[in-house]
Design a protein around this motif. Structure first.
Motif, mmCIF file in Angstrom:
data_model
loop_
_atom_site.group_PDB
_atom_site.id
_atom_site.type_symbol
_atom_site.label_atom_id
_atom_site.label_comp_id
_atom_site.label_asym_id
_atom_site.label_seq_id
_atom_site.Cartn_x
_atom_site.Cartn_y
_atom_site.Cartn_z
ATOM 1 N N THR A 1 6.299 -17.860 -1.820
ATOM 2 C CA THR A 1 7.067 -19.114 -1.704
ATOM 3 C C THR A 1 7.000 -19.915 -3.002
ATOM 4 O O THR A 1 8.017 -20.386 -3.517
ATOM 5 C CB THR A 1 6.530 -19.964 -0.532
ATOM 6 O OG1 THR A 1 6.645 -19.205 0.681
ATOM 7 C CG2 THR A 1 7.308 -21.256 -0.409
ATOM 8 N N VAL A 2 5.788 -20.067 -3.541
ATOM 9 C CA VAL A 2 5.602 -20.875 -4.746
ATOM 10 C C VAL A 2 6.312 -20.233 -5.941
ATOM 11 O O VAL A 2 6.984 -20.922 -6.725
ATOM 12 C CB VAL A 2 4.090 -21.058 -5.033
ATOM 13 C CG1 VAL A 2 3.887 -21.675 -6.406
ATOM 14 C CG2 VAL A 2 3.447 -21.923 -3.961
ATOM 15 N N LEU A 3 6.196 -18.918 -6.079
ATOM 16 C CA LEU A 3 6.825 -18.251 -7.222
ATOM 17 C C LEU A 3 8.351 -18.241 -7.108
ATOM 18 O O LEU A 3 9.052 -18.329 -8.125
ATOM 19 C CB LEU A 3 6.296 -16.822 -7.360
ATOM 20 C CG LEU A 3 4.827 -16.679 -7.769
ATOM 21 C CD1 LEU A 3 4.469 -15.220 -7.990
ATOM 22 C CD2 LEU A 3 4.518 -17.484 -9.034
ATOM 23 N N ARG A 4 8.868 -18.140 -5.892
ATOM 24 C CA ARG A 4 10.327 -18.227 -5.732
ATOM 25 C C ARG A 4 10.833 -19.581 -6.185
ATOM 26 O O ARG A 4 11.838 -19.685 -6.902
ATOM 27 C CB ARG A 4 10.705 -17.982 -4.262
ATOM 28 C CG ARG A 4 10.806 -16.527 -3.872
ATOM 29 C CD ARG A 4 11.583 -16.365 -2.575
ATOM 30 N NE ARG A 4 11.005 -17.136 -1.480
ATOM 31 C CZ ARG A 4 10.143 -16.651 -0.596
ATOM 32 N NH1 ARG A 4 9.754 -15.384 -0.684
ATOM 33 N NH2 ARG A 4 9.669 -17.410 0.371
ATOM 34 N N GLU A 5 10.151 -20.630 -5.762
ATOM 35 C CA GLU A 5 10.572 -21.983 -6.147
ATOM 36 C C GLU A 5 10.473 -22.169 -7.659
ATOM 37 O O GLU A 5 11.361 -22.759 -8.276
ATOM 38 C CB GLU A 5 9.698 -23.028 -5.432
ATOM 39 C CG GLU A 5 9.936 -23.127 -3.941
ATOM 40 C CD GLU A 5 11.354 -23.591 -3.630
ATOM 41 O OE1 GLU A 5 11.903 -24.438 -4.382
ATOM 42 O OE2 GLU A 5 11.929 -23.084 -2.646
ATOM 43 N N GLN A 6 9.393 -21.660 -8.253
ATOM 44 C CA GLN A 6 9.226 -21.817 -9.691
ATOM 45 C C GLN A 6 10.284 -21.029 -10.453
ATOM 46 O O GLN A 6 10.766 -21.472 -11.500
ATOM 47 C CB GLN A 6 7.825 -21.345 -10.108
ATOM 48 C CG GLN A 6 7.484 -21.596 -11.568
ATOM 49 C CD GLN A 6 7.463 -23.080 -11.927
ATOM 50 O OE1 GLN A 6 7.263 -23.925 -11.054
ATOM 51 N NE2 GLN A 6 7.679 -23.397 -13.187
ATOM 52 N N SER A 7 10.667 -19.868 -9.948
ATOM 53 C CA SER A 7 11.689 -19.061 -10.623
ATOM 54 C C SER A 7 13.054 -19.741 -10.589
ATOM 55 O O SER A 7 13.889 -19.513 -11.471
ATOM 56 C CB SER A 7 11.782 -17.678 -9.980
ATOM 57 O OG SER A 7 12.265 -17.769 -8.643
ATOM 58 N N LEU A 8 13.295 -20.579 -9.581
ATOM 59 C CA LEU A 8 14.560 -21.312 -9.495
ATOM 60 C C LEU A 8 14.547 -22.580 -10.337
ATOM 61 O O LEU A 8 15.608 -23.080 -10.727
ATOM 62 C CB LEU A 8 14.860 -21.668 -8.038
ATOM 63 C CG LEU A 8 15.160 -20.490 -7.096
ATOM 64 C CD1 LEU A 8 15.237 -20.965 -5.656
ATOM 65 C CD2 LEU A 8 16.456 -19.811 -7.498
ATOM 66 N N ASN A 9 13.381 -23.105 -10.605
ATOM 67 C CA ASN A 9 13.281 -24.360 -11.357
ATOM 68 C C ASN A 9 13.057 -24.124 -12.850
ATOM 69 O O ASN A 9 13.841 -24.577 -13.685
ATOM 70 C CB ASN A 9 12.142 -25.225 -10.791
ATOM 71 C CG ASN A 9 12.446 -25.690 -9.377
ATOM 72 O OD1 ASN A 9 13.599 -25.963 -9.043
ATOM 73 N ND2 ASN A 9 11.423 -25.769 -8.534
ATOM 74 N N GLN A 10 11.960 -23.420 -13.183
ATOM 75 C CA GLN A 10 11.625 -23.211 -14.599
ATOM 76 C C GLN A 10 10.877 -21.882 -14.735
ATOM 77 O O GLN A 10 9.648 -21.841 -14.734
ATOM 78 C CB GLN A 10 10.772 -24.363 -15.125
ATOM 79 C CG GLN A 10 10.673 -24.388 -16.651
ATOM 80 C CD GLN A 10 9.940 -25.629 -17.140
ATOM 81 O OE1 GLN A 10 9.495 -26.440 -16.345
ATOM 82 N NE2 GLN A 10 9.808 -25.750 -18.450
ATOM 83 N N PRO A 11 11.601 -20.781 -14.872
ATOM 84 C CA PRO A 11 10.961 -19.458 -14.861
ATOM 85 C C PRO A 11 10.144 -19.141 -16.102
ATOM 86 O O PRO A 11 9.552 -18.064 -16.174
ATOM 87 C CB PRO A 11 12.159 -18.503 -14.735
ATOM 88 C CG PRO A 11 13.298 -19.253 -15.326
ATOM 89 C CD PRO A 11 13.064 -20.697 -14.986
ATOM 90 N N SER A 12 10.094 -20.037 -17.050
ATOM 91 C CA SER A 12 9.370 -19.741 -18.289
ATOM 92 C C SER A 12 7.989 -20.370 -18.354
ATOM 93 O O SER A 12 7.295 -20.242 -19.358
ATOM 94 C CB SER A 12 10.191 -20.226 -19.491
ATOM 95 O OG SER A 12 10.411 -21.629 -19.410
ATOM 96 N N SER A 13 7.563 -21.060 -17.298
ATOM 97 C CA SER A 13 6.259 -21.738 -17.340
ATOM 98 C C SER A 13 5.528 -21.551 -16.016
ATOM 99 O O SER A 13 6.133 -21.230 -14.991
ATOM 100 C CB SER A 13 6.443 -23.229 -17.634
ATOM 101 O OG SER A 13 7.130 -23.868 -16.567
ATOM 102 N N TYR A 14 4.200 -21.778 -16.080
ATOM 103 C CA TYR A 14 3.344 -21.662 -14.900
ATOM 104 C C TYR A 14 2.527 -22.943 -14.768
ATOM 105 O O TYR A 14 1.443 -23.059 -15.358
ATOM 106 C CB TYR A 14 2.403 -20.467 -15.016
ATOM 107 C CG TYR A 14 3.101 -19.139 -15.204
ATOM 108 C CD1 TYR A 14 3.651 -18.463 -14.120
ATOM 109 C CD2 TYR A 14 3.206 -18.559 -16.471
ATOM 110 C CE1 TYR A 14 4.281 -17.237 -14.290
ATOM 111 C CE2 TYR A 14 3.838 -17.338 -16.643
ATOM 112 C CZ TYR A 14 4.377 -16.692 -15.552
ATOM 113 O OH TYR A 14 5.004 -15.478 -15.722
#
Length: 505
Positions: free
Chosen positions: A141-154
């Motif tokens: 869930t968290v990685l899907r959301e991050q990939s939609l928002n800013q896939p270049s940072s963690y």
């Protein structure tokens, strides 16, 4: 205002996007699609399609885990849970799909359909399986959301869920495998490392004496799988008698690889101690070629007395071999060989260099008199030593493969320079941390051992284990035009984005 579903669709990454989070998005989407198809299908009406979908699910989950592994290596390389326990596992378990099998086992345990473990073990594993699968869903869930928002940072929340998942996965993996198979104890791991050292010393000696060549080692010749254990038995009984083949220990104090042959090894040692240098040479040469060579014992080896003294390097720190030359009293009658000549025991420079025990003359004669000829005695030794080595291949195939794989890695690999860079380039390079001042990895703090070796990062000069310095890139600003080893931190923090992108492509 656009609906949330439409906004998410517009923010979908492109399939050509090289970022790992973008790759994770599509891998996760594929898993979701296959699961949905399985849920819609009636397995009883179309069992063939059901099997096809199960195979697709297995493959898509394996791909998802592979991408997730890359993300953790990039995002939390210094916070990952130690996997040193993997050395306890049988080698046949250390395959690429082990992680996928772990998740499948966790799902079956929760569903109550897993029959491979005892009920008591299942009761202990189910809470761990539940936590692991819940953590995986949170990661997805968290990685899907991050990939939609800013896939270049963690950001930090992403790192936190990855650290938790990595820890739970490692804990479940160790618990599950321990319930399924016998894992090595710390004592057995140490004994196996002793055998690795013995095998390495054996190969080094064989290279010096011309039994083997570096080309054979670098080419991983199949014959070495038999040759090295055979020669190691001789080295362990004669040259390093206080090492892993020490017969002064009881069988239960030896490695389980050699303990079943305790009594036979004693007989082999007794016979080895009465051999002359020439006879030992003929025996070892025959063991290297895997067939007993009925050479003319009247012809000594060409290098005979010119061989340099072989001093054991005492890799265990406790080995001290007394160099004594066996000899028979003057006037003792010889033993006739099948060539019609009389064999006479005499001091041998090579025997002294091997550190053979001083065997009393009467005992020497008594052992040799059991055989009709010298050739018969050598043939018996050849058969016994080969038999033990072959039984290792049969009964302890996994352990022996693991030992030899490590030996090849050590012997065939190039040793990294430990000295500081020379003065002409010192002002161009970072400060080089000496090996002697660093006993653990600068990133994960794991202690260095025979298996976990030191590696210098050419960008910062610090010392890391292989897991924390897996990258190789050129460093033009340091005059390094060819790819050299760098640590994960330098790779992620200091290299130009264009350089990293070029390497990933």
């Amino acid at each position: 205002m656009l609906p949330a579903a439409l906004r998410r669709w517009l923010r979908r990454p492109k399939r050509s996007d090289p970022h790992l989070l973008s790759q994770f998005f599509f891998a996760d989407e594929r898993v979701t699609q296959v699961v949905a198809e399985i849920n819609r299908l009636d397995a009883e009406l179309d069992p063939q399609q059901y099997l096809v979908l199960l195979n697709q699910l297995h493959l898509s989950q394996a791909h998802l885990l592979a991408v997730l592994e890359q993300i953790m290596e990039e995002c939390i390389p210094t916070q990952r849970h130690s996997r040193d326990y993997l050395v306890k596992f049988p080698e046949e378990l250390l395959v690429g799909n082990l992680g996928n099998h772990m998740l499948f086992a966790a799902e079956c345990l929760l569903a109550g359909t897993f029959l491979e473990v005892e009920e008591a073990d299942g009761a202990q594993l189910r809470p761990q399986a539940r936590k692991l699968l819940s953590s995986l869903e949170l990661v997805r869930t968290v990685l899907r959301e991050q990939s939609l928002n800013q896939p270049s940072s963690y950001p930090e929340p992403v790192q936190a869920v990855l650290v938790q998942f990595d820890r739970l996965f490692a804990e479940f993996e160790l618990s599950y495998v321990s319930s399924m198979v016998v894992v090595k104890s710390p004592e057995e791991i140490y004994r196996q490392q002793e055998i690795i050292v013995l095998f390495c010393e054996t190969v080094g000696r064989a290279l010096r004496l011309g039994y083997l060549t570096q080309e054979m080692i670098d080419g991983y010749e199949p014959l070495l799988m038999f040759t090295i254990p055979r020669l190691a038995i001789i080295s362990g009984l004669l040259i390093y008698p206080e090492g892993p083949l020490s017969l002064e220990r009881s069988p239960d104090q030896m490695s389980r690889v050699f303990s079943p042959f305790y009594n036979l090894l004693k007989k082999i040692r007794d016979l080895l101690q009465v051999l002359s240098a020439k006879e030992l040479y003929l025996l070892e040469r025959s063991l290297c070629t895997a067939e007993m060579d009925p050479c003319d014992l009247a012809t000594p080896p060409a290098w005979g007395a010119d061989v340099a003294r072989e001093e054991p390097s005492a890799p265990w720190g406790l080995l001290k071999v007394t160099h004594a030359t066996p000899a028979l009293p003057s006037g003792t009658p010889g033993v006739g060989d099948d060539a019609g000549t009389t064999w006479q025991w005499s001091p041998q420079p090579f025997g002294s260099s091997l550190g053979l025990d001083a065997t009393p003359g009467a005992r020497c004669l008594e052992l040799r008199s059991r055989y009709s000829s010298t050739k018969d005695m050598l043939h018996t030794l050849f058969v016994c030593i080969s038999g033990v080595a072959d039984q290792l291949q049969t009964n302890f195939a996994s352990d022996l493969r693991s030992i030899l794989k490590t030996v090849f890695k050590i012997i065939a690999s190039q040793t990294e320079p430990s000295e500081e860079p020379n003065a002409s380039r010192a002002h161009h390079l970072p400060e080089w941390v000496p090996d002697s001042t660093c006993s653990q990895c600068s990133a994960c703090r794991s202690p260095f051992t025979l298996l976990r070796r030191r590696h210098h990062c050419r960008s910062c000069g610090k010392i890391f284990c292989a897991r924390c310095s897996p990258h190789a890139v050129a460093l033009p600003h340091y005059g390094q035009l060819k790819p050299v080893r760098v640590c994960t931190h330098c790779y992620a923090a200091h290299l130009l984005p264009a350089t990293r992108r070029t390497r990933s492509q």
